[in-house]
Design a protein around this motif. Structure first.
Motif, PDB file in Angstrom:
ATOM      1  N   ALA A   4      -2.139  10.389   5.756  1.00  0.00           N
ATOM      2  CA  ALA A   4      -1.587   9.901   4.501  1.00  0.00           C
ATOM      3  C   ALA A   4      -2.660   9.649   3.453  1.00  0.00           C
ATOM      4  O   ALA A   4      -3.803   9.322   3.777  1.00  0.00           O
ATOM      5  N   VAL A   5      -2.261   9.808   2.194  1.00  0.00           N
ATOM      6  CA  VAL A   5      -3.080   9.424   1.042  1.00  0.00           C
ATOM      7  C   VAL A   5      -2.590   8.040   0.622  1.00  0.00           C
ATOM      8  O   VAL A   5      -1.457   7.890   0.162  1.00  0.00           O
ATOM      9  N   LEU A   6      -3.455   7.016   0.789  1.00  0.00           N
ATOM     10  CA  LEU A   6      -2.988   5.639   0.702  1.00  0.00           C
ATOM     11  C   LEU A   6      -3.832   4.768  -0.215  1.00  0.00           C
ATOM     12  O   LEU A   6      -5.061   4.893  -0.260  1.00  0.00           O
ATOM     13  N   LEU A   7      -3.157   3.861  -0.921  1.00  0.00           N
ATOM     14  CA  LEU A   7      -3.840   2.800  -1.644  1.00  0.00           C
ATOM     15  C   LEU A   7      -4.373   1.783  -0.648  1.00  0.00           C
ATOM     16  O   LEU A   7      -3.720   1.492   0.368  1.00  0.00           O
ATOM     17  N   ASP A   8      -5.524   1.210  -0.948  1.00  0.00           N
ATOM     18  CA  ASP A   8      -6.091   0.176  -0.083  1.00  0.00           C
ATOM     19  C   ASP A   8      -5.519  -1.181  -0.516  1.00  0.00           C
ATOM     20  O   ASP A   8      -6.188  -1.989  -1.151  1.00  0.00           O
ATOM     21  N   HIS A   9      -4.270  -1.409  -0.137  1.00  0.00           N
ATOM     22  CA  HIS A   9      -3.531  -2.598  -0.564  1.00  0.00           C
ATOM     23  C   HIS A   9      -3.098  -3.385   0.678  1.00  0.00           C
ATOM     24  O   HIS A   9      -2.819  -2.783   1.728  1.00  0.00           O
ATOM     25  N   PRO A  10      -3.016  -4.736   0.588  1.00  0.00           N
ATOM     26  CA  PRO A  10      -2.623  -5.523   1.761  1.00  0.00           C
ATOM     27  C   PRO A  10      -1.328  -5.058   2.416  1.00  0.00           C
ATOM     28  O   PRO A  10      -1.241  -5.005   3.652  1.00  0.00           O
ATOM     29  N   LEU A  11      -0.306  -4.730   1.629  1.00  0.00           N
ATOM     30  CA  LEU A  11       0.959  -4.280   2.210  1.00  0.00           C
ATOM     31  C   LEU A  11       0.787  -2.988   2.993  1.00  0.00           C
ATOM     32  O   LEU A  11       1.401  -2.800   4.060  1.00  0.00           O
ATOM     33  N   VAL A  12      -0.037  -2.095   2.475  1.00  0.00           N
ATOM     34  CA  VAL A  12      -0.284  -0.815   3.147  1.00  0.00           C
ATOM     35  C   VAL A  12      -1.091  -1.047   4.417  1.00  0.00           C
ATOM     36  O   VAL A  12      -0.779  -0.483   5.483  1.00  0.00           O
ATOM     37  N   ARG A  13      -2.124  -1.884   4.339  1.00  0.00           N
ATOM     38  CA  ARG A  13      -2.935  -2.170   5.526  1.00  0.00           C
ATOM     39  C   ARG A  13      -2.097  -2.829   6.629  1.00  0.00           C
ATOM     40  O   ARG A  13      -2.270  -2.530   7.817  1.00  0.00           O
ATOM     41  N   GLU A  14      -1.196  -3.718   6.240  1.00  0.00           N
ATOM     42  CA  GLU A  14      -0.331  -4.357   7.227  1.00  0.00           C
ATOM     43  C   GLU A  14       0.586  -3.336   7.900  1.00  0.00           C
ATOM     44  O   GLU A  14       0.807  -3.390   9.125  1.00  0.00           O
TER      45      GLU A  14
END
Length: 342
Positions: free
Chosen positions: A129-139
């Motif tokens: 995946a191409v992902l933002l480094d955001h708390p919701l995504v990391r969780e």
């Protein structure tokens, strides 16, 4: 007409006996997987008509796996091309009987991104995946990892040990390379405008930081303006360029890092294109056309075919028995293209 390759040709090219080749093609007995793989390579090289039969024999007993991919908008050339490449690579896997599930995001909403990840995790054995480094995504990545669904970051890394690994070019190096080109190609004094997709991408932060570092280390008199964000939108990139470029008579370079390249260059007048060095960091068929016609000067990018191969190979490693299970990093070389490359 060229002569059709025969079993004798394949056996000679692969260095195996005809009886071994007969056991593979006609299923007359057991053959080591490594031998079948070696024969398949030789058959493909010679254009042997029985390649599908050999490939099918190779896949007998291979586990069925579903690989999920979470990408940005499909109407962007890069991600349409990437989706096709990933789907084909999974289908042609020689290690698993693979099925690809591709989901395209419509925007950069972290909550929607996290939900899309979890939805893919319901039906997939591994995810790229191409992902933002955001708390919701990391969780979300952590929850999937705890359920045994590895998530690979592509193009932009995540600051969590829960992701399975990363495949892409080094963002800081790419930014520094952009700074080197700008320093070499631009007049010694003037201003540089940099557009990045979104601050939530660690890669885009690296592009920005690397470019500024490279210019500072060379004691450049070029001034980098405050970074603008396109949010990966050609429409937003076009709006920024139309508004901001006319305000700076001393602008000498425009750097578009991430999405928005096509929108940015479409907004430039012929006079602006003539006086600016324009550099992008995203490669696609549409961007290639901009290079060919001289609209763009330089493109630095993650090589798409290499990313596809390394990502799917890494995903195969994590889902197969005795495969690599710890975090891994597959840094790919930066692809550099200029008009003269064609």
């Amino acid at each position: 007409m060229p002569r059709r390759s025969t079993l004798e040709d394949i056996a000679a090219a692969a260095g195996v006996s005809l009886s071994t080749l007969d056991r593979i093609v006609n299923r007359r007995g057991a053959v080591k997987r490594a031998t079948i793989e070696h024969v398949l390579v030789a058959a493909e090289r010679l254009g042997y008509h029985g390649v599908p039969v050999i490939r099918q024999r190779l896949m007998e007993g291979a586990p069925s796996k579903t690989f999920g991919f979470l990408l940005n908008q499909r109407d962007r050339s890069l991600y349409a091309q990437l989706a096709n490449g990933l789907t084909q690579r999974v289908r042609l896997s020689q290690r698993v009987q693979g099925r690809a599930v591709v989901h395209h995001l419509q925007d950069l909403d972290p909550q929607g991104m996290a939900q899309a990840l979890e939805a893919l995790g319901e039906e997939c054995d591994a995810i790229g995946a191409v992902l933002l480094d955001h708390p919701l995504v990391r969780e979300a990545v952590g929850r999937l990892a705890s359920r045994g669904v590895p998530v690979w970051a592509m193009f932009s890394d995540l600051s969590t040990p829960d992701r399975a690994g990363f495949v892409g070019s080094d963002a800081l190096k790419m930014g520094r390379s952009a700074g080197w080109f700008i320093h070499q190609l631009c007049p010694p004094q003037g201003r540089v405008m940099m557009l990045i997709g979104a601050p939530g991408y660690r890669a885009h932060q690296g592009y920005d930081r690397g470019l500024r570092q490279a210019l500072a280390e060379r004691h450049s008199r070029l001034e980098v303006l405050d970074t603008r964000h396109t949010f990966e939108s050609d429409t937003e990139a076009r709006r920024i360029v139309e508004r901001e470029v006319p305000r700076h008579d001393d602008l000498v370079a425009l750097v578009i890092a991430g999405g928005g390249v096509e929108g940015a260059v479409a907004a430039l007048t012929p006079e602006q294109r003539g006086r600016l060095i324009i550099l992008g960091t995203e490669l696609s068929d549409a961007v290639n056309r901009c290079l060919k016609d001289g609209t763009l000067d330089v493109v630095l990018s993650h090589p798409v075919e290499r990313v596809v191969e390394d990502l799917v190979g890494a995903m195969e490693d994590t889902v197969l028995p005795c495969g690599f299970q710890g975090p891994a990093f597959r840094e790919v070389p930066i692809e550099i293209r200029i008009r003269e490359s064609f």
